[in-house]
Each structure stands twice: as C-alpha cells, then as structure tokens.
Design an enzyme around this catalytic site. Structure first.
Site, mmCIF file in Angstrom:
data_model
loop_
_atom_site.group_PDB
_atom_site.id
_atom_site.type_symbol
_atom_site.label_atom_id
_atom_site.label_comp_id
_atom_site.label_asym_id
_atom_site.label_seq_id
_atom_site.Cartn_x
_atom_site.Cartn_y
_atom_site.Cartn_z
ATOM 1 N N GLY A 105 3.766 -5.177 7.386
ATOM 2 C CA GLY A 105 4.361 -5.987 6.323
ATOM 3 C C GLY A 105 4.803 -5.115 5.154
ATOM 4 N N GLY A 145 8.260 -12.460 16.667
ATOM 5 C CA GLY A 145 8.449 -11.003 16.781
ATOM 6 C C GLY A 145 7.395 -10.433 17.717
ATOM 7 N N ARG A 166 14.363 -17.241 12.542
ATOM 8 C CA ARG A 166 15.746 -17.186 12.063
ATOM 9 C C ARG A 166 16.781 -17.069 13.172
ATOM 10 N NH1 ARG A 166 15.028 -13.543 6.728
ATOM 11 N NH2 ARG A 166 13.511 -12.601 8.082
ATOM 12 N N ARG A 214 0.630 -13.879 6.382
ATOM 13 C CA ARG A 214 0.316 -13.621 4.984
ATOM 14 C C ARG A 214 -0.231 -14.910 4.382
ATOM 15 N NH1 ARG A 214 0.109 -9.165 6.174
ATOM 16 N NH2 ARG A 214 1.303 -7.380 5.442
ATOM 17 N N HIS A 253 -8.992 -10.362 6.780
ATOM 18 C CA HIS A 253 -7.799 -9.572 7.125
ATOM 19 C C HIS A 253 -8.162 -8.399 8.052
ATOM 20 C CE1 HIS A 253 -3.469 -8.612 5.647
ATOM 21 N NE2 HIS A 253 -3.628 -8.284 6.930
ATOM 22 N N GLY A 268 -6.819 -8.098 11.115
ATOM 23 C CA GLY A 268 -5.800 -8.052 12.165
ATOM 24 C C GLY A 268 -5.613 -6.707 12.837
ATOM 25 N N SER A 269 -5.341 -5.677 12.050
ATOM 26 C CA SER A 269 -5.049 -4.372 12.665
ATOM 27 C C SER A 269 -6.269 -3.461 12.659
ATOM 28 C CB SER A 269 -3.892 -3.704 11.921
ATOM 29 O OG SER A 269 -4.283 -3.408 10.594
HETATM 30 C C1 DGY Z 1 0.105 -5.358 8.265
HETATM 31 O O1 DGY Z 1 0.011 -4.169 8.547
HETATM 32 O O2 DGY Z 1 1.071 -5.788 7.638
HETATM 33 C C2 DGY Z 1 -0.931 -6.321 8.732
HETATM 34 O O3 DGY Z 1 -1.122 -7.343 7.835
HETATM 35 C C3 DGY Z 1 -2.225 -5.684 9.070
HETATM 36 O O4 DGY Z 1 -3.152 -6.633 9.501
#
Ligand code: DGY
Length: 322
Positions: A82, A159, A182, A241, A289, A291-292
């Site tokens: 992001g 995506g 989109r 987000r 958060h 995620g990664s």
């Molecule tokens: C990012 O890298 O944008 C993600 O939010 C990571 O979790």
C-alpha cells in the site's frame, strides 16, 4: 564507490535487505524503536541530506518531511504494498522516484484472510471466551456459525491478494465467486469469478472480502447505508485498510445483528486502543495488521525495497515503481 546515502527510517529492517544495501552503499539505520508510534520526531531530526529513504514505517510521508530531507533526495522506497501513507503528489512534484513491494505479500495476506473468515464465521472469539470463562455450554443451537460451502463470496478489489484468496477458497466448495473493482480482470474467467457492480456484490455475498486499495472512492465504502443492504448472515473481512470501513457504523451493525460478524486485520487507528468498542464485541474478530507478517514475506519485502533503492540510484528502473 558508494551510490549514495540511504536512510532506513526504522531499525526493524530484515537482514536480507540490509545485506543487499551494505554491498553497495553505507546505509544509515535510524536507531529509533522497533515499533511505533513515537518515532516520527526522530525521523524528522535525522532525515536531512540523504539520497534515498527506505520508508519501513506506517508514518505518513508528507511534503513537510520531504522538505526536511532536502532537494538531493532522489528515491523513496516504501516497504509495503500500500502507498496510501505516502503523499504521492508531493513526491511527484519534487521529481522523486517512488517504489513499493507488491506481489510478494499476496500469499501471506491471503492466508490471514482465510483465517479471519473462518474465525469470524465460526465464532472462534465467542467460543474461546466461553471456554476460558468456564461457560462451555454445548447444545445443538449453541455457537452455530455460517457455512463456507455453498456460499457466495464477494471480493472487493480483485488484484493479487483477492485472486490468491479465491484460489485458496476454491477448496472450500464455494458456490459462487463475484468481484467488483474498477476494471475487468483478465484472470477472472480462468478463476471462475464474475465482475458485478458493488451494490450487487454487497447485497448477494455471504462473505464480503475487502481487498482493494484505499482511495477517495473506497473510503468508508462500508458505511451505515451499505451495511443495511447486506444479508444479516453476512461476514465482512477487511485485510485492506481500516478507513475503508466506517467503524462506528460497523459497530452498530454488529450489535444490532444487521450482519453476522466481522474479521479485521486492519483498523483505524493503528494501533487500536484495547478500549475501542469493536475490541470487546464478541462477533468482531480483530488481529493487529498481521497480513504480511511472516519471516519469508518480510525478508522478500526488505530485499525488494533495497533493490528498488539500488536500482534507482544507478538510474535503472525499479522492480516496482509506483
Ligand atoms: C501492505 O504492505 O500494504 C500491507 O498492508 C501489509 O500487510
């Protein structure tokens, strides 16, 4: 000869990336804390005179900070997919290059999505709470949740992450995958997903998965009005987000059972106070958060952000320019 001066703005930068930089430049690692949020003044104080920044922080990169850095700044490399925390017009205005680290985190974020989806749909939070407080009741109607098999899964933003989520959920016998975004995604046909307008997606989905970037269009996409159009058995998952969801409206919808549950990897603000009303809700499952946050993914993100800097300083195209 060094390619330039590089500042890594937070010391929690994986060794994989640091090693790459050290072979070509003398990176300066800002010795602020491993975690945030107090470190912004440190960054502001130290930023002057660098040619490149590794922005491995959630702090907003504003015009004010770019001014403090000075006119020699050539490249900013954010260790994130992001870029909503970067003031892109201010970057472009100054002719600074910007790179990010997409794709390598798609799998890790998709894994978290599936985890949240099951946890929220099958009431893990309530179940664990009852177990831990000695309230395990058992009964055929106790703690029943929602099925994934036979459901309609709606993915907002199709995506890399959205598609990785779909690939994982194929093993769960989902009846129908729909997505909105989109544009038509060429991969959708092969994956068996149909593009529909967002209002149809919200109306028809049993699981609404938010995997889109934060933009003016998607800010508060989930709000009091849109929540009312959703099924009252629906589960909302947000791995994109926090600001895509109006949290006050979500709170009301969860309390009033307008929807069944939510699973959130992202919230507003981050970090979220433990006293925030959503935290105590039994049908809102929140993780901070993550995620990664796997070893391998973070190593890859660090390597890419280092390579983006090195390439840009050599006047070559970055791996992932924004
Ligand atoms: C990012 O890298 O944008 C993600 O939010 C990571 O979790």
């Amino acid at each position: 000869m060094s390619l330039g001066r590089v500042l890594i703005v937070n010391k929690s930068f994986p060794a994989a990336g640091l090693k790459l930089l050290k072979n070509n430049v003398e990176p300066v690692v800002l010795m602020n804390m491993d975690y945030e949020p107090q470190s912004l003044p440190d960054i502001k104080q130290s930023i002057k005179g660098f040619d490149a920044l590794i922005w491995n922080t959630k702090h907003k990169l504003t015009g004010e900070i770019l001014d403090l850095a000075g006119p020699q700044l050539k490249v900013v490399s954010t260790m994130s997919s992001g870029t909503d925390h970067i003031d892109i017009p201010e970057i472009k205005k100054r002719g600074i290059l910007l790179g990010n680290t997409p794709q390598v985190l798609d799998d890790a974020v998709a894994d978290i999505t599936v985890g949240l989806l099951i946890a929220a749909a099958r009431r893990f939070k309530e179940g664990v709470r009852e177990l831990e407080s000695g309230e395990w009741k058992y009964g055929v109607q106790w703690m029943v949740g929602q099925d994934i098999a036979g459901s309609t899964v709606g993915i907002v933003g199709f995506g890399g992450v959205g598609q990785a989520v779909l690939r994982r959920l194929r093993g769960f016998d989902v009846a129908k995958f729909i997505y909105s975004g989109r544009s038509d995604k060429p991969q959708a046909k092969g994956l068996g997903a149909e593009r529909v307008p967002i209002d149809q997606l919200l109306r028809e989905s049993d699981f609404v998965i938010l995997a889109c970037p934060l933009t003016q269009e998607t800010r508060h996409l989930i709000n009091a009005d849109t929540l009312k159009t959703m099924k009252n058995t629906a589960v909302v998952i947000n791995i994109a987000r926090g600001e895509i969801v109006d949290q006050d409206a979500l709170y009301t919808a969860l309390v009033e059972k307008q929807i069944f549950a939510a699973g959130l990897d992202v919230v507003t603000p981050e970090p979220l106070s433990k006293d925030h009303p959503l935290v105590s809700l039994p049908n809102c499952y929140i993780v901070p958060h993550l995620g990664s946050a796997t070893v391998d993914t973070r190593n890859k993100m660090a390597s890419i952000s280092a390579q983006n800097v090195l390439l840009a300083l050599q006047g070559k195209p970055m791996l992932f320019p924004c």
